[in-house]
Write an enzyme that holds these catalytic residues in place. Sequence first.
Site, PDB file in Angstrom:
ATOM      1  N   SER A 293      -8.778  30.785 -40.828  1.00 51.17           N
ATOM      2  CA  SER A 293      -7.989  30.011 -39.860  1.00 51.17           C
ATOM      3  C   SER A 293      -8.912  29.444 -38.790  1.00 51.17           C
ATOM      4  O   SER A 293      -9.879  30.099 -38.374  1.00 51.17           O
ATOM      5  CB  SER A 293      -6.952  30.910 -39.185  1.00 51.17           C
TER       6      SER A 293
ATOM      7  N   TYR B 148      -5.499  38.908 -35.314  1.00 51.19           N
ATOM      8  CA  TYR B 148      -5.423  37.796 -36.278  1.00 51.19           C
ATOM      9  C   TYR B 148      -6.785  37.083 -36.357  1.00 51.19           C
ATOM     10  O   TYR B 148      -7.337  36.885 -37.443  1.00 51.19           O
ATOM     11  CB  TYR B 148      -4.317  36.821 -35.871  1.00 51.19           C
TER      12      TYR B 148
ATOM     13  N   ALA C 260      -9.708  38.172 -35.457  1.00 48.91           N
ATOM     14  CA  ALA C 260     -10.746  39.058 -35.998  1.00 48.91           C
ATOM     15  C   ALA C 260     -10.658  39.120 -37.520  1.00 48.91           C
ATOM     16  O   ALA C 260     -11.677  39.036 -38.228  1.00 48.91           O
ATOM     17  CB  ALA C 260     -10.594  40.456 -35.398  1.00 48.91           C
ATOM     18  N   SER C 261      -9.436  39.235 -38.041  1.00 46.65           N
ATOM     19  CA  SER C 261      -9.285  39.340 -39.499  1.00 46.65           C
ATOM     20  C   SER C 261      -9.734  38.039 -40.175  1.00 46.65           C
ATOM     21  O   SER C 261     -10.357  38.071 -41.242  1.00 46.65           O
ATOM     22  CB  SER C 261      -7.829  39.665 -39.870  1.00 46.65           C
ATOM     23  N   LYS C 262      -9.443  36.904 -39.547  1.00 47.80           N
ATOM     24  CA  LYS C 262      -9.788  35.619 -40.165  1.00 47.80           C
ATOM     25  C   LYS C 262     -11.286  35.314 -40.048  1.00 47.80           C
ATOM     26  O   LYS C 262     -11.871  34.659 -40.922  1.00 47.80           O
ATOM     27  CB  LYS C 262      -8.954  34.507 -39.533  1.00 47.80           C
TER      28      LYS C 262
ATOM     29  N   VAL D 115      -0.409  42.687 -51.569  1.00 53.01           N
ATOM     30  CA  VAL D 115      -1.869  42.631 -51.735  1.00 53.01           C
ATOM     31  C   VAL D 115      -2.590  43.788 -51.046  1.00 53.01           C
ATOM     32  O   VAL D 115      -3.782  43.997 -51.274  1.00 53.01           O
ATOM     33  CB  VAL D 115      -2.462  41.276 -51.259  1.00 53.01           C
TER      34      VAL D 115
HETATM   35  N1  LIG Z   1       0.304  27.836 -41.059  1.00 52.39           N
HETATM   36  C1  LIG Z   1      -0.765  27.735 -40.316  1.00 52.39           C
HETATM   37  O1  LIG Z   1      -0.783  27.018 -39.293  1.00 52.39           O
HETATM   38  C2  LIG Z   1      -2.039  28.441 -40.703  1.00 52.39           C
HETATM   39  C3  LIG Z   1      -3.226  28.042 -40.070  1.00 52.39           C
HETATM   40  C4  LIG Z   1      -4.417  28.634 -40.439  1.00 52.39           C
HETATM   41  C5  LIG Z   1      -4.422  29.611 -41.402  1.00 52.39           C
HETATM   42  N2  LIG Z   1      -3.259  30.009 -42.002  1.00 52.39           N
HETATM   43  C6  LIG Z   1      -3.359  31.026 -43.040  1.00 52.39           C
HETATM   44  O2  LIG Z   1      -3.007  30.427 -44.267  1.00 52.39           O
HETATM   45  C7  LIG Z   1      -2.441  31.408 -45.151  1.00 52.39           C
HETATM   46  C8  LIG Z   1      -1.097  30.911 -45.627  1.00 52.39           C
HETATM   47  O3  LIG Z   1      -0.265  30.772 -44.489  1.00 52.39           O
HETATM   48  P1  LIG Z   1       1.130  30.026 -44.484  1.00 52.39           P
HETATM   49  O4  LIG Z   1       1.156  29.193 -43.289  1.00 52.39           O
HETATM   50  O5  LIG Z   1       1.386  29.464 -45.820  1.00 52.39           O
HETATM   51  O6  LIG Z   1       2.043  31.313 -44.200  1.00 52.39           O
HETATM   52  P2  LIG Z   1       3.507  31.656 -44.709  1.00 52.39           P
HETATM   53  O7  LIG Z   1       3.995  32.763 -43.857  1.00 52.39           O
HETATM   54  O8  LIG Z   1       4.326  30.433 -44.806  1.00 52.39           O
HETATM   55  O9  LIG Z   1       3.240  32.211 -46.195  1.00 52.39           O
HETATM   56  C9  LIG Z   1       2.499  33.397 -46.396  1.00 52.39           C
HETATM   57  C10 LIG Z   1       3.008  34.093 -47.630  1.00 52.39           C
HETATM   58  O10 LIG Z   1       2.263  35.312 -47.770  1.00 52.39           O
HETATM   59  C11 LIG Z   1       3.151  36.324 -48.199  1.00 52.39           C
HETATM   60  N3  LIG Z   1       2.652  37.651 -47.850  1.00 52.39           N
HETATM   61  C12 LIG Z   1       2.585  38.226 -46.615  1.00 52.39           C
HETATM   62  N4  LIG Z   1       2.140  39.486 -46.725  1.00 52.39           N
HETATM   63  C13 LIG Z   1       1.915  39.711 -48.040  1.00 52.39           C
HETATM   64  C14 LIG Z   1       1.462  40.819 -48.779  1.00 52.39           C
HETATM   65  N5  LIG Z   1       1.144  41.981 -48.177  1.00 52.39           N
HETATM   66  N6  LIG Z   1       1.348  40.712 -50.124  1.00 52.39           N
HETATM   67  C15 LIG Z   1       1.666  39.553 -50.747  1.00 52.39           C
HETATM   68  N7  LIG Z   1       2.125  38.465 -50.100  1.00 52.39           N
HETATM   69  C16 LIG Z   1       2.250  38.552 -48.774  1.00 52.39           C
HETATM   70  C17 LIG Z   1       4.459  36.007 -47.445  1.00 52.39           C
HETATM   71  O11 LIG Z   1       5.567  36.669 -48.059  1.00 52.39           O
HETATM   72  C18 LIG Z   1       4.502  34.498 -47.527  1.00 52.39           C
HETATM   73  O12 LIG Z   1       5.200  34.059 -48.660  1.00 52.39           O
HETATM   74  C19 LIG Z   1      -2.350  32.689 -44.337  1.00 52.39           C
HETATM   75  O13 LIG Z   1      -3.459  33.498 -44.646  1.00 52.39           O
HETATM   76  C20 LIG Z   1      -2.432  32.197 -42.900  1.00 52.39           C
HETATM   77  O14 LIG Z   1      -2.955  33.183 -42.041  1.00 52.39           O
HETATM   78  C21 LIG Z   1      -2.068  29.432 -41.666  1.00 52.39           C
END
Ligand SMILES: NC(=O)c1ccc[n+]([C@@H]2O[C@H](COP(=O)([O-])OP(=O)(O)OC[C@H]3O[C@@H](n4cnc5c(N)ncnc54)[C@H](O)[C@@H]3O)[C@@H](O)[C@H]2O)c1
Length: 244
Positions: A139, A151, A153-155, A60
């Site tokens: 997040s 992290y 800051a980006s969120k 992305v």
């Molecule tokens: N898991 C948590 O506790 C949590 C909490 C709050 C927010 N989030 C956010 O939720 C979203 C999903 O997180 P998750 O827990 O499912 O994470 P995860 O790591 O399980 O899945 C994230 C997916 O994004 C893909 N990815 C990473 N960089 C990429 C890129 N440059 N291009 C395309 N795909 C890419 C990875 O390969 C992975 O499959 C993220 O934005 C994360 O920051 C997660």
Amino acid sequence: MKLVGKVAVVTGAGQGMGRAIARLFAQEGAIVIGVDLKRESVEETFSGIDEKCLARSLDVTNSEDVKCLFDEAVLKYGRVDVVVNSAGIGSVDALVDTSDESWARVTGVNLTGTFYCLREAVRSMKATTTPGSVINISSTAALTGEGPAHYCASKAAVMGLTRSAAREVAALGIRINTIVPGPTNTPMMKGIPDEWTEAIIKGVPMGRMAMPEEIASVALFLACGDSSFVTGQNIAVNGGMAFI
Ligand SMILES: NC(=O)c1ccc[n+]([C@@H]2O[C@H](COP(=O)([O-])OP(=O)(O)OC[C@H]3O[C@@H](n4cnc5c(N)ncnc54)[C@H](O)[C@@H]3O)[C@@H](O)[C@H]2O)c1
């Protein structure tokens, strides 16, 4: 079957929340184009679900490739109705140990990648006069500060991006919202030290992590007509951990 006839793009569809969202959308009748760094991981997401769904590899942070993906979707299906930006990366860097590269990588995927996909989503929805729905993922760490600075800051920036973009395109019927998850049981959480996880769970009033399906059900609400008057909102799904 709340998404019959809809075309949805889901980033980060190879695991975690993106996988749960892509599967739920497909089960609800959408044609889902799932993208992730590795196409095979998205193929696994769709295994046994629906042969209409497409798996693509996409980084992305590559704006040209993001544009090509949306061009392909519009060429093939005529429009894109729903986009979910779930691709994201975490980090365990302390502020003083955060290298320029780590800052660029984390903000690059979480913020710039979300922006590239949002921009192409809106361009395609405008060009095809589609009253679509874009769902970003922030997040709860951005609300509490319980996470690395780059992290958080980006969120936090994703929430601002959502508010501004939603206002700009609201009159076109395009809705843009952000889900703000709390700790969720995905591979991303498995990547952080155990003592952090324990401390994080202690801070959740409901006393547990979310399951990815509990994030997916909110994404479905935002994707379908049930949320037809909801835009520009940042919606916390965090077991009462923090409020917006
Ligand atoms: N898991 C948590 O506790 C949590 C909490 C709050 C927010 N989030 C956010 O939720 C979203 C999903 O997180 P998750 O827990 O499912 O994470 P995860 O790591 O399980 O899945 C994230 C997916 O994004 C893909 N990815 C990473 N960089 C990429 C890129 N440059 N291009 C395309 N795909 C890419 C990875 O390969 C992975 O499959 C993220 O934005 C994360 O920051 C997660």
